[in-house]
Design a protein around this motif. Structure first.
Motif, PDB file in Angstrom:
ATOM      1  N   HIS A   1      -7.558 -28.191  42.492  1.00  0.00           N
ATOM      2  CA  HIS A   1      -8.039 -27.032  43.257  1.00  0.00           C
ATOM      3  C   HIS A   1      -8.976 -26.218  42.380  1.00  0.00           C
ATOM      4  O   HIS A   1      -8.751 -26.057  41.181  1.00  0.00           O
ATOM      5  CB  HIS A   1      -6.850 -26.176  43.697  1.00  0.00           C
ATOM      6  CG  HIS A   1      -7.202 -25.113  44.694  1.00  0.00           C
ATOM      7  ND1 HIS A   1      -7.851 -23.946  44.337  1.00  0.00           N
ATOM      8  CD2 HIS A   1      -6.986 -25.029  46.041  1.00  0.00           C
ATOM      9  CE1 HIS A   1      -8.025 -23.198  45.407  1.00  0.00           C
ATOM     10  NE2 HIS A   1      -7.502 -23.829  46.466  1.00  0.00           N
ATOM     11  N   VAL A   2     -10.030 -25.688  42.975  1.00  0.00           N
ATOM     12  CA  VAL A   2     -11.055 -24.983  42.207  1.00  0.00           C
ATOM     13  C   VAL A   2     -10.490 -23.790  41.443  1.00  0.00           C
ATOM     14  O   VAL A   2     -10.928 -23.484  40.317  1.00  0.00           O
ATOM     15  CB  VAL A   2     -12.231 -24.569  43.117  1.00  0.00           C
ATOM     16  CG1 VAL A   2     -11.816 -23.510  44.146  1.00  0.00           C
ATOM     17  CG2 VAL A   2     -13.430 -24.111  42.297  1.00  0.00           C
TER      18      VAL A   2
ATOM     19  N   GLU B   1      -4.054 -26.116  57.124  1.00  0.00           N
ATOM     20  CA  GLU B   1      -3.804 -24.720  57.463  1.00  0.00           C
ATOM     21  C   GLU B   1      -4.485 -23.722  56.518  1.00  0.00           C
ATOM     22  O   GLU B   1      -4.229 -22.523  56.597  1.00  0.00           O
ATOM     23  CB  GLU B   1      -2.278 -24.453  57.434  1.00  0.00           C
ATOM     24  CG  GLU B   1      -1.651 -24.749  56.076  1.00  0.00           C
ATOM     25  CD  GLU B   1      -0.130 -24.773  56.112  1.00  0.00           C
ATOM     26  OE1 GLU B   1       0.430 -24.939  57.214  1.00  0.00           O
ATOM     27  OE2 GLU B   1       0.491 -24.650  55.023  1.00  0.00           O
ATOM     28  N   GLY B   2      -5.344 -24.232  55.646  1.00  0.00           N
ATOM     29  CA  GLY B   2      -5.967 -23.373  54.644  1.00  0.00           C
ATOM     30  C   GLY B   2      -7.444 -23.150  54.866  1.00  0.00           C
ATOM     31  O   GLY B   2      -7.895 -22.934  56.000  1.00  0.00           O
ATOM     32  N   SER B   3      -8.201 -23.268  53.789  1.00  0.00           N
ATOM     33  CA  SER B   3      -9.609 -22.847  53.808  1.00  0.00           C
ATOM     34  C   SER B   3     -10.515 -23.751  54.638  1.00  0.00           C
ATOM     35  O   SER B   3     -11.639 -23.351  54.969  1.00  0.00           O
ATOM     36  CB  SER B   3     -10.138 -22.758  52.379  1.00  0.00           C
ATOM     37  OG  SER B   3     -10.108 -24.040  51.739  1.00  0.00           O
ATOM     38  N   TYR B   4     -10.073 -24.974  54.936  1.00  0.00           N
ATOM     39  CA  TYR B   4     -10.911 -25.899  55.717  1.00  0.00           C
ATOM     40  C   TYR B   4     -10.541 -25.920  57.198  1.00  0.00           C
ATOM     41  O   TYR B   4     -11.242 -26.523  58.006  1.00  0.00           O
ATOM     42  CB  TYR B   4     -10.777 -27.329  55.172  1.00  0.00           C
ATOM     43  CG  TYR B   4     -11.188 -27.478  53.748  1.00  0.00           C
ATOM     44  CD1 TYR B   4     -12.532 -27.643  53.387  1.00  0.00           C
ATOM     45  CD2 TYR B   4     -10.252 -27.441  52.719  1.00  0.00           C
ATOM     46  CE1 TYR B   4     -12.917 -27.769  52.055  1.00  0.00           C
ATOM     47  CE2 TYR B   4     -10.625 -27.587  51.390  1.00  0.00           C
ATOM     48  CZ  TYR B   4     -11.954 -27.745  51.070  1.00  0.00           C
ATOM     49  OH  TYR B   4     -12.330 -27.872  49.756  1.00  0.00           O
TER      50      TYR B   4
ATOM     51  N   GLY C   1     -22.284 -20.439  41.616  1.00  0.00           N
ATOM     52  CA  GLY C   1     -21.984 -21.729  42.216  1.00  0.00           C
ATOM     53  C   GLY C   1     -20.518 -21.908  42.544  1.00  0.00           C
ATOM     54  O   GLY C   1     -19.686 -21.019  42.306  1.00  0.00           O
ATOM     55  N   TYR C   2     -20.186 -23.051  43.065  1.00  0.00           N
ATOM     56  CA  TYR C   2     -18.823 -23.327  43.536  1.00  0.00           C
ATOM     57  C   TYR C   2     -17.809 -23.223  42.399  1.00  0.00           C
ATOM     58  O   TYR C   2     -16.846 -22.444  42.463  1.00  0.00           O
ATOM     59  CB  TYR C   2     -18.795 -24.715  44.177  1.00  0.00           C
ATOM     60  CG  TYR C   2     -17.448 -25.157  44.711  1.00  0.00           C
ATOM     61  CD1 TYR C   2     -16.674 -24.320  45.505  1.00  0.00           C
ATOM     62  CD2 TYR C   2     -16.964 -26.439  44.440  1.00  0.00           C
ATOM     63  CE1 TYR C   2     -15.451 -24.727  46.008  1.00  0.00           C
ATOM     64  CE2 TYR C   2     -15.751 -26.865  44.941  1.00  0.00           C
ATOM     65  CZ  TYR C   2     -14.992 -26.003  45.721  1.00  0.00           C
ATOM     66  OH  TYR C   2     -13.776 -26.414  46.218  1.00  0.00           O
TER      67      TYR C   2
ATOM     68  N   VAL D   1     -12.911 -31.790  42.880  1.00  0.00           N
ATOM     69  CA  VAL D   1     -12.585 -30.380  43.086  1.00  0.00           C
ATOM     70  C   VAL D   1     -12.596 -30.054  44.580  1.00  0.00           C
ATOM     71  O   VAL D   1     -13.526 -30.414  45.303  1.00  0.00           O
ATOM     72  CB  VAL D   1     -13.586 -29.477  42.335  1.00  0.00           C
ATOM     73  CG1 VAL D   1     -13.163 -28.013  42.440  1.00  0.00           C
ATOM     74  CG2 VAL D   1     -13.684 -29.888  40.866  1.00  0.00           C
ATOM     75  N   TYR D   2     -11.563 -29.343  45.014  1.00  0.00           N
ATOM     76  CA  TYR D   2     -11.467 -28.897  46.406  1.00  0.00           C
ATOM     77  C   TYR D   2     -11.017 -27.445  46.413  1.00  0.00           C
ATOM     78  O   TYR D   2     -10.731 -26.843  45.381  1.00  0.00           O
ATOM     79  CB  TYR D   2     -10.488 -29.776  47.198  1.00  0.00           C
ATOM     80  CG  TYR D   2      -9.037 -29.521  46.847  1.00  0.00           C
ATOM     81  CD1 TYR D   2      -8.252 -28.633  47.598  1.00  0.00           C
ATOM     82  CD2 TYR D   2      -8.444 -30.122  45.743  1.00  0.00           C
ATOM     83  CE1 TYR D   2      -6.934 -28.379  47.257  1.00  0.00           C
ATOM     84  CE2 TYR D   2      -7.122 -29.874  45.401  1.00  0.00           C
ATOM     85  CZ  TYR D   2      -6.377 -29.002  46.153  1.00  0.00           C
ATOM     86  OH  TYR D   2      -5.072 -28.728  45.811  1.00  0.00           O
ATOM     87  N   GLY D   3     -10.941 -26.876  47.609  1.00  0.00           N
ATOM     88  CA  GLY D   3     -10.430 -25.513  47.761  1.00  0.00           C
ATOM     89  C   GLY D   3     -11.509 -24.509  48.075  1.00  0.00           C
ATOM     90  O   GLY D   3     -12.700 -24.746  47.876  1.00  0.00           O
ATOM     91  N   GLN D   4     -11.081 -23.362  48.634  1.00  0.00           N
ATOM     92  CA  GLN D   4     -12.006 -22.296  49.038  1.00  0.00           C
ATOM     93  C   GLN D   4     -13.067 -22.811  50.001  1.00  0.00           C
ATOM     94  O   GLN D   4     -14.186 -22.313  50.031  1.00  0.00           O
ATOM     95  CB  GLN D   4     -12.658 -21.652  47.811  1.00  0.00           C
ATOM     96  CG  GLN D   4     -11.688 -21.026  46.823  1.00  0.00           C
ATOM     97  CD  GLN D   4     -10.932 -19.833  47.401  1.00  0.00           C
ATOM     98  OE1 GLN D   4     -11.287 -19.294  48.427  1.00  0.00           O
ATOM     99  NE2 GLN D   4      -9.866 -19.432  46.712  1.00  0.00           N
ATOM    100  N   GLY D   5     -12.702 -23.833  50.775  1.00  0.00           N
ATOM    101  CA  GLY D   5     -13.611 -24.347  51.802  1.00  0.00           C
ATOM    102  C   GLY D   5     -14.829 -25.059  51.276  1.00  0.00           C
ATOM    103  O   GLY D   5     -15.801 -25.251  52.011  1.00  0.00           O
ATOM    104  N   GLY D   6     -14.806 -25.486  49.996  1.00  0.00           N
ATOM    105  CA  GLY D   6     -15.998 -26.070  49.394  1.00  0.00           C
ATOM    106  C   GLY D   6     -15.790 -27.464  48.853  1.00  0.00           C
ATOM    107  O   GLY D   6     -14.785 -28.128  49.113  1.00  0.00           O
ATOM    108  N   GLY D   7     -16.775 -27.915  48.075  1.00  0.00           N
ATOM    109  CA  GLY D   7     -16.718 -29.213  47.431  1.00  0.00           C
ATOM    110  C   GLY D   7     -17.051 -30.365  48.353  1.00  0.00           C
ATOM    111  O   GLY D   7     -17.502 -30.189  49.492  1.00  0.00           O
ATOM    112  N   ILE D   8     -16.807 -31.570  47.863  1.00  0.00           N
ATOM    113  CA  ILE D   8     -17.108 -32.775  48.638  1.00  0.00           C
ATOM    114  C   ILE D   8     -16.268 -32.841  49.902  1.00  0.00           C
ATOM    115  O   ILE D   8     -16.720 -33.344  50.938  1.00  0.00           O
ATOM    116  CB  ILE D   8     -16.885 -34.028  47.760  1.00  0.00           C
ATOM    117  CG1 ILE D   8     -17.928 -34.057  46.632  1.00  0.00           C
ATOM    118  CG2 ILE D   8     -16.967 -35.300  48.581  1.00  0.00           C
ATOM    119  CD1 ILE D   8     -17.697 -35.143  45.603  1.00  0.00           C
TER     120      ILE D   8
END
Length: 295
Positions: free
Chosen positions: A193-194, A290-293, A10-11, A158-165
């Motif tokens: 951040h995750v 400029e990152g994962s999103y 999972g995330y 939680v955010y980061g790696q293009g995931g989460g809410i």
């Protein structure tokens, strides 16, 4: 040390597994199917047959490892019952062993904090979506009396790696041409951040004392409107955001709408002080820009 991570694909669980591996731990995960076992193996995680709805498999897994991190959730209508069963099973299996058991909850248990900076001493006022976790937190923390090194971690949003809410906001913006957010947008989200969160688990596993309660939050506190505006940039529809009256959102999303509308300022100072944990990953606004999103 061999660590069982539930939800290892999972995330949050997969990030914990990566961080444990980087720290030199062996990681074991539960697999309900051959496909899940292959996915775990591809991540370098040792698969064991197991299912949150089959407590005997959880007990067997706990006996085979040196520590358990519970980061899984069924995410369905049976979530509360499955989590109670899993916690009961793990605590029973680990009683008398002195092994670490880390249980994952969240800052939504604190409810609205308003202008007060909440921490581990703040009385609980849980939003209905996860109110049942308050009782489980207390049960886990009390189980240190059963010779288990119990630890509870409450992650912030939680955010980061293009995931989460946050990914839901960006994805909806791309699909619908507008980023819709629940409520007025003036409510604040406290973030982590995750990958920083995952390192907090590793630090807690190595250092936290039995009966520890820790909030994993960095110093970012942003309004939901600020996040929505940045999400609109990531979705390539800059500035196209829209408030969603909470009464309407509840009809579509149920209790999840109340959780998204919480106004929270929460401190992670205890984890930084007691564990030497230092969040260091990209900020949410930069991750959206400029990152994962982005893109």
């Amino acid at each position: 040390m061999n660590v069982l991570v539930t939800g290892a694909t999972g995330y949050i669980g997969s990030a914990i597994a990566r961080a444990l591996q980087l720290a030199g731990y062996t990681v074991t995960g539960l697999a309900r199917s051959d496909a899940a076992a292959h996915k775990l193996a591809a991540l370098g995680v040792r698969p064991l047959v197991g299912d949150l709805h089959q407590p005997q498999t959880l007990a067997q897994a706990a006996h085979q490892v040196d520590a358990v991190i519970h980061a899984a959730s069924t995410g369905d209508a049976q979530m509360a019952g499955a989590e109670r069963l899993a916690v009961d099973t793990f605590l029973e299996a680990l009683a008398g062993t002195g092994k670490p058991f880390i249980y994952t909850t969240g800052i939504w248990l604190l409810g609205n904090t308003g202008d007060r900076l909440a921490d581990e001493t703040t009385p609980l006022n849980p939003t209905p979506l996860i109110a049942w976790r308050a009782e489980l937190e207390a049960q886990v923390l009390a189980a240190c009396d059963r010779h288990i090194r119990t630890i509870v971690i409450r992650p912030a949003l939680v955010y980061g790696q293009g995931g989460g809410i946050v990914a839901m906001l960006v994805g909806a913006g791309r699909q619908q041409g507008v980023v819709q957010f629940v409520g007025s947008g003036r409510n604040r989200w406290t973030l982590v951040h995750v990958d920083d969160l995952a390192r907090c688990y590793v630090a807690a596993l190595g250092q936290a004392s039995a009966g520890s309660l820790l909030i994993a939050a960095d110093r970012q506190v942003l309004t939901l409107q600020e996040i929505a505006e940045a999400a609109s940039q990531a979705a390539q529809i800059p500035g196209r955001i829209q408030p969603w009256p909470i009464a309407e959102a509840r009809l579509a999303m149920g209790a999840f709408a109340n959780a998204l509308a919480l106004d929270q300022q929460v401190s992670g100072a205890k984890a930084r002080t007691t564990l030497g944990w230092q969040p260091r990953e990209i900020s949410l606004l930069n991750d959206l820009k400029e990152g994962s999103y982005a893109g």
